[in-house]
Design a protein around this motif. Structure first.
Motif, PDB file in Angstrom:
ATOM      1  N   VAL A 106       0.935  -1.136  -0.045  1.00 54.73           N
ATOM      2  CA  VAL A 106      -0.057  -0.044   0.141  1.00 54.73           C
ATOM      3  C   VAL A 106       0.815   1.291  -0.005  1.00 54.73           C
ATOM      4  N   LEU A 107       2.000   1.314   0.556  1.00 55.90           N
ATOM      5  CA  LEU A 107       2.913   2.366   0.651  1.00 55.90           C
ATOM      6  C   LEU A 107       3.490   2.697  -0.904  1.00 55.90           C
ATOM      7  N   LEU A 108       3.884   1.736  -1.406  1.00 57.89           N
ATOM      8  CA  LEU A 108       4.200   1.777  -2.703  1.00 57.89           C
ATOM      9  C   LEU A 108       3.179   2.302  -3.642  1.00 57.89           C
ATOM     10  N   LEU A 109       1.854   1.814  -3.624  1.00 57.79           N
ATOM     11  CA  LEU A 109       0.877   2.402  -4.409  1.00 57.79           C
ATOM     12  C   LEU A 109       0.521   3.855  -4.178  1.00 57.79           C
ATOM     13  N   MET A 110       0.599   4.289  -2.831  1.00 56.30           N
ATOM     14  CA  MET A 110       0.385   5.513  -2.525  1.00 56.30           C
ATOM     15  C   MET A 110       1.264   6.666  -3.117  1.00 56.30           C
ATOM     16  N   GLU A 111       2.730   6.110  -3.066  1.00 53.53           N
ATOM     17  CA  GLU A 111       3.713   6.926  -3.628  1.00 53.53           C
ATOM     18  C   GLU A 111       3.505   7.106  -5.032  1.00 53.53           C
ATOM     19  N   GLU A 112       3.215   5.807  -5.660  1.00 49.74           N
ATOM     20  CA  GLU A 112       2.604   5.990  -7.288  1.00 49.74           C
ATOM     21  C   GLU A 112       1.612   7.131  -7.572  1.00 49.74           C
ATOM     22  N   LEU A 113       0.724   7.124  -6.431  1.00 51.16           N
ATOM     23  CA  LEU A 113      -0.639   8.063  -6.649  1.00 51.16           C
ATOM     24  C   LEU A 113      -0.158   9.554  -6.040  1.00 51.16           C
ATOM     25  N   LYS A 114       1.077   9.809  -5.753  1.00 51.10           N
ATOM     26  CA  LYS A 114       1.548  10.973  -5.465  1.00 51.10           C
ATOM     27  C   LYS A 114       0.748  11.346  -4.008  1.00 51.10           C
ATOM     28  N   GLU A 173       2.474  10.734  -0.840  1.00 51.07           N
ATOM     29  CA  GLU A 173       3.313  10.754   0.284  1.00 51.07           C
ATOM     30  C   GLU A 173       3.285  11.794   1.071  1.00 51.07           C
ATOM     31  N   ASP A 174       2.632  12.980   0.933  1.00 56.59           N
ATOM     32  CA  ASP A 174       2.687  14.171   1.665  1.00 56.59           C
ATOM     33  C   ASP A 174       1.388  14.583   2.162  1.00 56.59           C
ATOM     34  N   THR A 175       0.473  13.076   2.421  1.00 50.86           N
ATOM     35  CA  THR A 175      -0.681  13.573   3.144  1.00 50.86           C
ATOM     36  C   THR A 175      -0.910  12.781   4.473  1.00 50.86           C
ATOM     37  N   GLU A 176      -1.939  13.125   5.036  1.00 54.15           N
ATOM     38  CA  GLU A 176      -2.303  12.515   6.383  1.00 54.15           C
ATOM     39  C   GLU A 176      -2.617  10.973   6.206  1.00 54.15           C
ATOM     40  N   HIS A 177      -3.217  10.684   4.928  1.00 52.19           N
ATOM     41  CA  HIS A 177      -3.624   9.173   4.901  1.00 52.19           C
ATOM     42  C   HIS A 177      -2.056   8.433   4.711  1.00 52.19           C
ATOM     43  N   PHE A 178      -1.217   8.993   4.061  1.00 49.76           N
ATOM     44  CA  PHE A 178       0.115   8.405   4.050  1.00 49.76           C
ATOM     45  C   PHE A 178       0.723   8.250   5.382  1.00 49.76           C
ATOM     46  N   ALA A 179       0.548   9.225   6.235  1.00 45.13           N
ATOM     47  CA  ALA A 179       1.033   9.182   7.520  1.00 45.13           C
ATOM     48  C   ALA A 179       0.294   8.029   8.247  1.00 45.13           C
ATOM     49  N   THR A 180      -0.954   8.013   8.294  1.00 44.43           N
ATOM     50  CA  THR A 180      -1.593   6.924   8.911  1.00 44.43           C
ATOM     51  C   THR A 180      -1.325   5.605   8.434  1.00 44.43           C
ATOM     52  N   THR A 181      -0.833   5.337   7.224  1.00 43.36           N
ATOM     53  CA  THR A 181      -0.347   4.052   6.866  1.00 43.36           C
ATOM     54  C   THR A 181       0.735   3.799   7.297  1.00 43.36           C
ATOM     55  N   LEU A 182       1.823   4.794   7.418  1.00 47.37           N
ATOM     56  CA  LEU A 182       3.161   4.607   8.039  1.00 47.37           C
ATOM     57  C   LEU A 182       2.935   4.243   9.536  1.00 47.37           C
ATOM     58  N   LEU A 183       2.210   4.965  10.321  1.00 46.51           N
ATOM     59  CA  LEU A 183       1.686   4.582  11.706  1.00 46.51           C
ATOM     60  C   LEU A 183       1.335   3.001  11.742  1.00 46.51           C
ATOM     61  N   ASN A 184       0.489   2.693  10.970  1.00 48.76           N
ATOM     62  CA  ASN A 184       0.205   1.346  11.056  1.00 48.76           C
ATOM     63  C   ASN A 184       1.099   0.374  10.703  1.00 48.76           C
ATOM     64  N   ALA A 185       1.990   0.611   9.792  1.00 48.43           N
ATOM     65  CA  ALA A 185       3.101  -0.102   9.463  1.00 48.43           C
ATOM     66  C   ALA A 185       4.321  -0.070  10.653  1.00 48.43           C
ATOM     67  N   ALA A 186       4.368   0.841  11.234  1.00 46.79           N
ATOM     68  CA  ALA A 186       5.337   1.071  12.279  1.00 46.79           C
ATOM     69  C   ALA A 186       4.890   0.296  13.639  1.00 46.79           C
ATOM     70  N   THR A 187       3.422   0.461  13.741  1.00 48.33           N
ATOM     71  CA  THR A 187       3.059  -0.524  14.983  1.00 48.33           C
ATOM     72  C   THR A 187       3.211  -1.864  14.652  1.00 48.33           C
ATOM     73  N   ALA A 188       3.089  -2.619  13.416  1.00 42.88           N
ATOM     74  CA  ALA A 188       3.169  -3.810  13.220  1.00 42.88           C
ATOM     75  C   ALA A 188       4.924  -4.129  13.228  1.00 42.88           C
ATOM     76  N   MET A 235       5.864  11.577  11.906  1.00 45.25           N
ATOM     77  CA  MET A 235       5.742  12.696  12.611  1.00 45.25           C
ATOM     78  C   MET A 235       6.282  13.882  11.647  1.00 45.25           C
ATOM     79  N   GLN A 236       7.198  13.873  10.635  1.00 44.27           N
ATOM     80  CA  GLN A 236       7.341  14.612   9.794  1.00 44.27           C
ATOM     81  C   GLN A 236       6.246  15.188   8.898  1.00 44.27           C
ATOM     82  N   ILE A 237       5.555  14.317   8.656  1.00 40.68           N
ATOM     83  CA  ILE A 237       4.287  14.780   7.772  1.00 40.68           C
ATOM     84  C   ILE A 237       3.285  15.422   8.893  1.00 40.68           C
ATOM     85  N   TYR A 238       3.110  15.128   9.799  1.00 41.88           N
ATOM     86  CA  TYR A 238       2.122  15.788  10.614  1.00 41.88           C
ATOM     87  C   TYR A 238       2.617  17.024  11.167  1.00 41.88           C
ATOM     88  N   GLU A 239       3.547  17.067  11.249  1.00 42.35           N
ATOM     89  CA  GLU A 239       4.517  18.630  11.735  1.00 42.35           C
ATOM     90  C   GLU A 239       3.918  19.518  10.467  1.00 42.35           C
TER      91      GLU A 239
END
Length: 289
Positions: free
Chosen positions: A69-77, A79-94, A112-116
């Motif tokens: 899903v992260l690769l797909l979101m990068e392809e869809l541009k 990577e600088d959205t709240e949705h991308f940050a949320t997915t990063l959080l889910n992956a980090a938790t795993a 965090m960099q995106i949220y800031e």
């Protein structure tokens, strides 16, 4: 694809304790979203997969869903959205749940960099990030930093109404850090409040209720209150099994029950729980391999 219908069916499996049906349902739903080129649904389903596979200790499947899903979101541009940050959080938790703290911390910091850039300091989503970071830092042995992160999360959550379950979860996380800092009375106070908040709602308590019960089992064990400790641990066992089946947390709780029976001098029941823990963890290890 009707994503509302997807979530309704997924929720029904959780509500009816049909955990065994969820893997197949998620896989089939993802294939359908891909076939229909419904990228929004695909992203949502992948995020659900990351969380579910983490909860049942199927970490390789969680990693695969996260990478996909992260690769797909990068392809869809995205990577600088709240949705991308949320997915990063889910992956980090795993990754954190599996013990890969370095990778988990890298993903948390990226989020965090995106949220800031996008969120005000009091936004509720910061609380989720701080909470998850606190859990990981505690596992990594960075207890002072973990306590500060949990306190930051709690300060944000307590300012908002209707967040009893999230407040209780944060209190539970903070209590576990207090244990590591040998601040046992503070831990017990957090857990008493957390359990009370979890039990205030109607129906089954939140799925994180088992964590508060297990924490109180630990608190009672430390105080030599073995009967109370056992009661809390066994309640936690029932709650974990009801929500997720016999996962890694279930195996660890069996080990905890064995330790309590050992302290009580009941070798027969101690051995019974040791054997159950070994059976659960061995099965999970074979599945992972």
């Amino acid at each position: 694809m009707n994503i509302d219908a997807f979530f309704e069916e997924l929720d029904s499996y959780f509500d009816n304790n049909q955990v065994d049906k969820i893997d197949g349902f998620l896989t089939a739903s993802l294939a359908r979203a891909k076939e229909e080129e419904d990228y929004a649904a695909y992203i949502s389903i992948c995020n659900e997969m990351i969380g579910f596979y983490r909860s049942v200790s199927a970490f390789q499947k969680a990693y695969a869903a996260a990478e996909d899903v992260l690769l797909l979101m990068e392809e869809l541009k995205l990577e600088d959205t709240e949705h991308f940050a949320t997915t990063l959080l889910n992956a980090a938790t795993a990754y954190s749940a599996a013990g890969d703290y370095a990778q988990g911390l890298r993903l948390y910091r990226q989020a965090m960099q995106i949220y800031e850039r996008l969120l005000p300091a009091e936004d509720y989503r910061w609380a989720s990030l701080y909470n998850n970071m606190s859990i990981m830092l505690e596992k990594a042995g960075e207890n002072e930093e973990a306590a500060e992160s949990a306190k930051r999360a709690l300060a944000i959550i307590e300012k908002q109404e209707g967040n009893e379950a999230q407040t209780a979860t944060t209190l539970t996380n903070l209590a576990l850090v207090y244990f590591k800092l040998s601040e046992n009375e503070e831990a017990k106070q957090c857990l008493e409040r957390a359990i009370d908040l979890f039990e205030q709602g109607t129906g089954d308590p939140n799925e994180h209720y088992s964590g508060a019960l297990a924490g109180m089992g630990e608190a009672c064990f430390r105080d030599g209150e073995y009967e109370n400790s056992l009661s809390y641990y066994e309640r936690a066992l029932e709650d974990v099994k009801r929500h997720y089946g016999e996962n890694m947390s279930y195996g660890i709780l069996c080990e905890n029950c064995a330790a309590v029976y050992g302290a009580m001098g009941d070798r027969e029941k101690q051995n019974r729980y040791v054997e159950k823990a070994q059976e659960v963890m061995g099965r999970l290890q074979r599945k992972a391999e």
